[in-house]
Motif scaffolding. Structure first.
Motif, PDB file in Angstrom:
ATOM      1  N   ALA A  27       0.823  -1.205   0.000  1.00  0.00           N
ATOM      2  CA  ALA A  27       0.000   0.000   0.000  1.00  0.00           C
ATOM      3  C   ALA A  27       0.861   1.260   0.000  1.00  0.00           C
ATOM      4  O   ALA A  27       0.539   2.246  -0.665  1.00  0.00           O
ATOM      5  CB  ALA A  27      -0.936  -0.004   1.207  1.00  0.00           C
ATOM      6  N   TRP A  31       0.474   3.999  -2.957  1.00  0.00           N
ATOM      7  CA  TRP A  31       0.059   5.383  -2.726  1.00  0.00           C
ATOM      8  C   TRP A  31       1.126   6.370  -3.209  1.00  0.00           C
ATOM      9  O   TRP A  31       0.797   7.438  -3.737  1.00  0.00           O
ATOM     10  CB  TRP A  31      -0.257   5.608  -1.242  1.00  0.00           C
ATOM     11  CG  TRP A  31      -1.648   5.160  -0.910  1.00  0.00           C
ATOM     12  CD1 TRP A  31      -2.000   3.985  -0.319  1.00  0.00           C
ATOM     13  CD2 TRP A  31      -2.858   5.858  -1.184  1.00  0.00           C
ATOM     14  NE1 TRP A  31      -3.358   3.914  -0.207  1.00  0.00           N
ATOM     15  CE2 TRP A  31      -3.915   5.053  -0.721  1.00  0.00           C
ATOM     16  CE3 TRP A  31      -3.157   7.080  -1.766  1.00  0.00           C
ATOM     17  CZ2 TRP A  31      -5.249   5.426  -0.826  1.00  0.00           C
ATOM     18  CZ3 TRP A  31      -4.486   7.452  -1.867  1.00  0.00           C
ATOM     19  CH2 TRP A  31      -5.516   6.636  -1.401  1.00  0.00           C
ATOM     20  N   THR A  32       2.383   6.035  -3.037  1.00  0.00           N
ATOM     21  CA  THR A  32       3.449   6.903  -3.532  1.00  0.00           C
ATOM     22  C   THR A  32       3.410   6.988  -5.047  1.00  0.00           C
ATOM     23  O   THR A  32       3.496   8.073  -5.628  1.00  0.00           O
ATOM     24  CB  THR A  32       4.824   6.372  -3.072  1.00  0.00           C
ATOM     25  OG1 THR A  32       4.816   6.272  -1.650  1.00  0.00           O
ATOM     26  CG2 THR A  32       5.936   7.282  -3.505  1.00  0.00           C
ATOM     27  N   GLN A  34       0.823   6.457  -6.958  1.00  0.00           N
ATOM     28  CA  GLN A  34      -0.395   7.135  -7.381  1.00  0.00           C
ATOM     29  C   GLN A  34      -0.232   8.649  -7.347  1.00  0.00           C
ATOM     30  O   GLN A  34      -0.778   9.347  -8.203  1.00  0.00           O
ATOM     31  CB  GLN A  34      -1.577   6.729  -6.490  1.00  0.00           C
ATOM     32  CG  GLN A  34      -2.141   5.372  -6.833  1.00  0.00           C
ATOM     33  CD  GLN A  34      -3.281   4.984  -5.913  1.00  0.00           C
ATOM     34  OE1 GLN A  34      -3.394   5.458  -4.784  1.00  0.00           O
ATOM     35  NE2 GLN A  34      -4.128   4.095  -6.396  1.00  0.00           N
TER      36      GLN A  34
END
Length: 94
Positions: A27, A31-32, A34
């Motif tokens: 995750a 997230w990084t 994204q």
């Protein structure tokens, strides 16, 4: 799967910690990535449409928020109805 196949609570606990660790690392990477993907798409969209990057970012953010919050509300309503139905409160009220 481990919970269904193994009797030992300590083995189940190790499986939970291992799965949570892998999920957490995945995750964090997701997230990084994204954030970089979102930023680059906003830049390209702004360039193609002739708007500022801030306007494009706001537009993308509003679309994301509508879907994210819309699904959150919908799933919470479904969860509440399932909970009421499972306890019998929904049938007793009608």
């Amino acid at each position: 799967l481990v919970a269904a196949l193994v009797e030992s609570d300590s083995v189940k606990w190790i499986a939970v910690l291992f799965g949570a660790s892998i999920g957490g690392i995945g995750a964090g990477v997701l997230w990084t990535a994204q954030g970089a993907y979102y930023s680059e798409n906003a830049r390209l969209y702004a360039q193609a449409k002739g708007v500022t990057k801030e306007e494009a970012t706001g537009y993308f953010g509003s679309i994301f928020a509508c879907f994210y919050l819309g699904f959150e509300v919908l799933l919470k309503i479904i969860g509440s109805l399932v909970g009421l139905y499972a306890t019998g409160e929904l049938r007793a009220a009608s």
